[in-house]
Design an enzyme around this catalytic site. Structure first.
Site, PDB file in Angstrom:
ATOM      1  N   GLU A 321       0.821  -1.213   0.000  1.00 40.79           N
ATOM      2  CA  GLU A 321       0.000   0.000   0.000  1.00 40.79           C
ATOM      3  C   GLU A 321       0.859   1.268   0.000  1.00 40.79           C
ATOM      4  O   GLU A 321       0.666   2.167   0.819  1.00 40.79           O
ATOM      5  CB  GLU A 321      -0.958  -0.017   1.200  1.00 40.79           C
ATOM      6  CG  GLU A 321      -1.937  -1.178   1.153  1.00 40.79           C
ATOM      7  CD  GLU A 321      -2.911  -1.185   2.324  1.00 40.79           C
ATOM      8  OE1 GLU A 321      -4.093  -1.483   2.106  1.00 40.79           O
ATOM      9  OE2 GLU A 321      -2.473  -0.899   3.461  1.00 40.79           O
ATOM     10  N   VAL A 322       1.775   1.338  -0.920  1.00 42.05           N
ATOM     11  CA  VAL A 322       2.685   2.488  -1.002  1.00 42.05           C
ATOM     12  C   VAL A 322       2.122   3.512  -1.983  1.00 42.05           C
ATOM     13  O   VAL A 322       2.057   3.266  -3.188  1.00 42.05           O
ATOM     14  CB  VAL A 322       4.100   2.045  -1.425  1.00 42.05           C
ATOM     15  CG1 VAL A 322       5.013   3.260  -1.548  1.00 42.05           C
ATOM     16  CG2 VAL A 322       4.666   1.047  -0.421  1.00 42.05           C
TER      17      VAL A 322
END
Length: 527
Positions: A321-322
């Site tokens: 989830e960058v």
């Protein structure tokens, strides 16, 4: 509760009402590889003791002795045993548990032999139970199985071993059988973590994945960078490194590895409380600043400190989830990207691969969440273990690429998804759509995940159990021994859930969704 929930509740109650309960069934969880038993009974002698004659294992660290002591506590915890009972004079008394361990080494390593053979004869003079294992950790699993053969007899007021003679041959299906807890979204006190570890041993899970830090808090002491735990919720909601070492040792002595995770470069906003320069800017705080060399010095310091305490073969570096938007918006990072000739996606790859190299330099093999594979799988270090969580079709692609995989697909094995029922946990197959035998071996196991947004010490146990136990049988028991229909194991799992309650574990009823409360008065075995 919605319409779907009411239908599921009705189905589970129907199954429970028609399932068989009581001592005539085979109430062992998880189901062993091979079980043979009779229909006779033995009474446990009041001086029932451990005998290790002929064992190559010296037990100098008392792992076996302590395991046997816990066994006695478990089988006597539910009721007061009458040590003056006249039934102790009966000829059918089980006097000893004779344990033979073939390896003198008790170093807990990943992939260690966890097999055991347990026999309980119906006759003898005297009558001894026998437990053989290659390692002390296999013997600990055998002790857990033996504990489930013991019942309190309300006539004699002592412990009874029913359905003898027993011959049980057992070993795990997967080497990695994990449970994730999250101590960033809510702090979990040390006694609660230890309670979870103890309950894991009852189901033969063997990896506690400790998601220690995240955006919300940084509760762990890092001696190399002592300001990091300024990111904790409060001064009392912290773990010292001595606390962490205690958890690791507590788990090790029970045959459980502790997998530590620092999630980078995202999920790291709390790092900036103590060291603001780690974040892109005061107004754009995640992911960690890829352009700052200090970022990687801190990661190196954390992993150096980890290596002194967290001695599992693997470390988890996250990578999920960058959102790289900050890197493009903050002028000094944008300038760095231009100088390096990198776009945001390439900078994400640069960060993950550099963090991997740091971990490798400290002797770790790396586990990363699946986004790293989805974005640049061919660039990952060949020793990387890809942790699946988003989709059910990721594992086949990971192993086809020659990488190892852990399965935790969120639709079936996320414990914080309270609409995921125990039967879904039981039927989730880590090797789904993987038919090549070589590729199947690259799936090292699975893990159920308890993310902590709505979990603290007040509800952690009932959110984990009994659904994690359903997954534990999937990970332990040979595929051909698993039920094809979850209704076939409902009674046995209900019995195990009640056993957890009797042992002081706040396991929720099977009926209903997630951690639902009992729906009405009645027997534990029918809820």
């Amino acid at each position: 509760m919605g319409e779907r929930g009411m239908k599921l509740l009705g189905l589970v109650l129907l199954v429970l009402s028609s399932a068989g309960y009581g001592v005539v069934g085979l109430n062992i969880w998880p189901m062993p590889k091979s079980v043979n038993h009779g229909q006779q009974s033995l009474l446990l002698s009041k001086d029932f003791a451990l005998d290790t004659e002929g064992s190559k294992y010296s037990d100098s660290s008392s792992i076996l002795k302590d395991g046997f002591s816990r066994l006695l506590d478990l089988i006597q915890v539910s009721h007061n045993v009458d040590e003056n009972s006249t039934y102790y004079d009966h000829s059918q008394l089980l006097k000893r548990l004779h344990v033979v361990i073939f390896s003198p080494d008790d170093k807990l390593q990943f992939g260690i032999d966890e097999s055991y053979k347990l026999t309980v004869p119906s006759t003898g003079n005297p009558i001894y139970a026998h437990l053989e294992a290659h390692t002390v950790y296999g013997a600990l699993h055998g002790l857990q199985t033996f504990s489930q053969l013991c019942n309190f007899n309300f006539t004699t007021r002592i412990i009874e071993v029913r359905q003898v003679p027993w011959i049980i041959i057992d070993q795990p299906r997967f080497q990695y059988r994990g449970l994730l807890i999250d101590t960033s979204r809510h702090y979990q006190p040390l006694p609660m973590i230890k309670n979870v570890i103890d309950a894991m041993t009852y189901t033969k899970l063997n990896v506690l994945h400790w998601h220690i830090v995240d955006s919300q808090s940084f509760p762990l002491e890092i001696p190399s960078y002592p300001k990091l735990w300024k990111g904790a919720y409060s001064s009392s909601e912290r773990y010292t490194m001595a606390d962490a070492a205690e958890v690791v040792d507590f788990a090790r002595r029970r045959g459980i590895h502790v997998l530590a995770e620092i999630d980078v470069p995202g999920h790291a906003g709390s790092w900036g409380v103590g060291y603001p320069s780690l974040l892109p800017s005061p107004t754009c705080q995640q992911p960690l600043d890829v352009s700052n060399e200090f970022t990687f010095k801190v990661i190196d310091g954390i992993l150096s400190d980890f290596s002194k305490v967290f001695n599992f073969r693997f470390v988890h570096l996250g990578g999920d989830e960058v959102d790289t938007t900050c890197w493009a918006l903050v002028p000094h990072i944008r300038e760095w990207l231009n100088k390096k000739g990198l776009n945001e996606s390439e900078a994400y790859e640069y960060f993950v691969l550099r963090a991997q190299k740091i971990a490798l330099s400290h002797g770790y093999e790396v586990i990363n969440w699946e986004e790293t594979f989805n974005h640049f799988g061919s660039k990952l270090n060949p020793s990387t273990v890809v942790h699946n969580w988003l989709e059910g079709n990721v594992a086949p692609r990971v192993v086809a690429a020659g990488l190892r995989c852990i399965v935790s697909n969120q639709d079936k094995w996320y414990l914080d998804h309270l609409d995921a029922t125990w039967d879904q946990f039981y039927m989730n197959e880590p090797l789904a759509n993987i038919t090549n035998s070589k590729q199947q071996k690259l799936v090292i196991g699975g893990e159920v995940c308890l993310w902590g947004e709505h979990i603290d010490g007040s509800d952690i146990e009932q959110t984990i159990w009994p659904r994690a136990a359903a997954a534990a049988e999937r990970m332990w028991t040979p595929f051909n021994n698993l039920a094809k229909d979850p209704r076939q194991v409902t009674g046995r799992l209900a019995h195990f859930r009640c056993l957890l309650n009797q042992r002081g574990v706040a396991a929720a009823p099977l009926a209903g969704l997630g951690r639902a409360v009992p729906v009405e008065p009645g027997s534990c075995y029918k809820q």
